[in-house]
Design an enzyme around this catalytic site. Structure first.
Site, PDB file in Angstrom:
ATOM      1  N   ASP A 198       0.823  -1.208   0.000  1.00  0.00           N
ATOM      2  CA  ASP A 198       0.000   0.000   0.000  1.00  0.00           C
ATOM      3  C   ASP A 198       0.859   1.261   0.000  1.00  0.00           C
ATOM      4  O   ASP A 198       0.584   2.222  -0.730  1.00  0.00           O
ATOM      5  CB  ASP A 198      -0.923  -0.018   1.224  1.00  0.00           C
ATOM      6  N   ASP A 239      -9.252  -2.113   2.076  1.00  0.00           N
ATOM      7  CA  ASP A 239      -9.000  -1.519   3.391  1.00  0.00           C
ATOM      8  C   ASP A 239     -10.010  -1.996   4.423  1.00  0.00           C
ATOM      9  O   ASP A 239      -9.863  -1.724   5.617  1.00  0.00           O
ATOM     10  CB  ASP A 239      -9.045   0.014   3.284  1.00  0.00           C
TER      11      ASP A 239
END
Length: 341
Positions: A198, A239
């Site tokens: 990420d 997420d």
């Protein structure tokens, strides 16, 4: 706990529909929607029998590389092909996937109102020209697929943010419910790998943000804002799902020990804290943030601190759902063999 689950489901439904009638602060909406989705998915993941298939350490190590390859492939597709063409193909794919996910999400609520034989007696349908391929389903699954088809058709024709969110939430809940990390070691490897993934794709390249803005499919939740220049705040499904399956593992660990949801509570609070920090930093710098940068340390940190405080490090690290599933299967086989004798 059933009452809490029902309240969470009602809260999630109300929060999803609320922006249609009242102004909801997008930051608060992001936090509450993500937390309620994780909560609902975690409790749905608790089954009478352990999952038969779990992720291995090797799969967890490879996952960030596979994700990177897919992300880069999408970036190149959007760069060299027509954006409308790519999104049209993806819409067809997510139309089918959405029906499956949404019908599976609605099925537990629908089946309680249907006759038992609609739920228990499966129907087998074989493909006309490929006899080796067959699909098994129940009448209740057909009923649950009706609203799923409606929302997918609505999304495909209008691309409305509400239809996008309903499908996205269904994907999240099914992902958390069905995916099993197997052990906390595997979960830590996966979260650590995606933590680096990420950070790299958000901070060091334009790839992640570019794909998120170009990808017109329910891979992100959209939260309406009052800003005409930025009509929606976004939160990627990853997420929610990736930390969610780790939090769900903590809940099943508590259940396996026959204790209250103590480690689930600490992991869930870690997720909520990490998400709040993400929102604060994003608004402070007015720039996109890799949510896992804040969520992963918070989830693992809260769980680790609680575990060390209670002196349960060894049982937590030794917990393995794949071994539990194998022993459960052996017990069932032994019982069935005794009955035959």
């Amino acid at each position: 706990m059933k009452n809490c689950e029902r309240l969470a489901n009602l809260g999630l439904a109300g929060l999803t529909l609320a922006p249609l009638v009242v102004k909801v602060d997008p930051n608060l909406n992001v936090i509450l929607t993500a937390c309620l989705t994780v909560y609902v998915g975690c409790y749905r993941s608790v089954k009478p029998t352990p999952p038969s298939e779990t992720m291995s350490n090797e799969h967890a190590m490879r996952f960030p590389f596979v994700g990177s390859a897919m992300l880069l492939s999408l970036f190149l597709l959007f760069k060299f092909l027509s954006k409308d063409l790519v999104n049209a193909v993806l819409t067809c794919y997510f139309f089918v996937l959405g029906i499956i996910a949404l019908s599976a999400t609605l099925l537990p609520a629908i089946r309680r109102y249907l006759p038992n034989h609609w739920n228990d007696n499966p129907i087998t349908w074989k493909f006309p020209y490929i006899r080796s391929l067959e699909i098994e389903f129940t009448r209740s699954q057909i009923v649950a697929a009706i609203p799923g088809t409606f929302f997918c058709a609505w999304y495909a024709s209008q691309k409305h943010w509400l239809a996008n969110n309903i499908l996205g939430l269904a994907f999240c809940i099914q992902g958390i419910e069905m995916l099993s990390l197997g052990s906390f070691n595997t979960g830590a490897i996966l979260l650590a790998g995606l933590f680096v993934y990420d950070i790299f794709w958000v901070f060091f390249t334009p790839v992640m943000v570019s794909v998120a803005k170009s990808f017109d499919a329910p891979i992100k939740l959209l939260f309406p804002t009052a800003d005409s220049t930025r009509p929606f705040s976004m939160l990627g499904l990853g997420d929610i799902v990736i930390p969610g399956i780790f939090v769900a593992l903590a809940l099943r660990f508590d259940v396996s020990r026959g204790k209250k949801s103590q480690y689930f509570t600490s992991a869930f609070l870690g997720y909520a804290t990490g998400l709040i920090v993400t929102i604060v930093v994003m608004n402070w710098f007015q720039a996109a943030q890799p949510a896992l940068l804040y969520i992963v340390p918070a989830v693992i940190g809260f769980l680790a601190a609680h575990c060390i405080w209670n002196g349960d490090v060894k049982p937590l690290l030794e917990f393995d759902e794949s071994k539990t599933a194998s022993s459960s299967k052996d017990e069932d086989d032994a019982k069935s063999s005794k009955k035959v004798e």
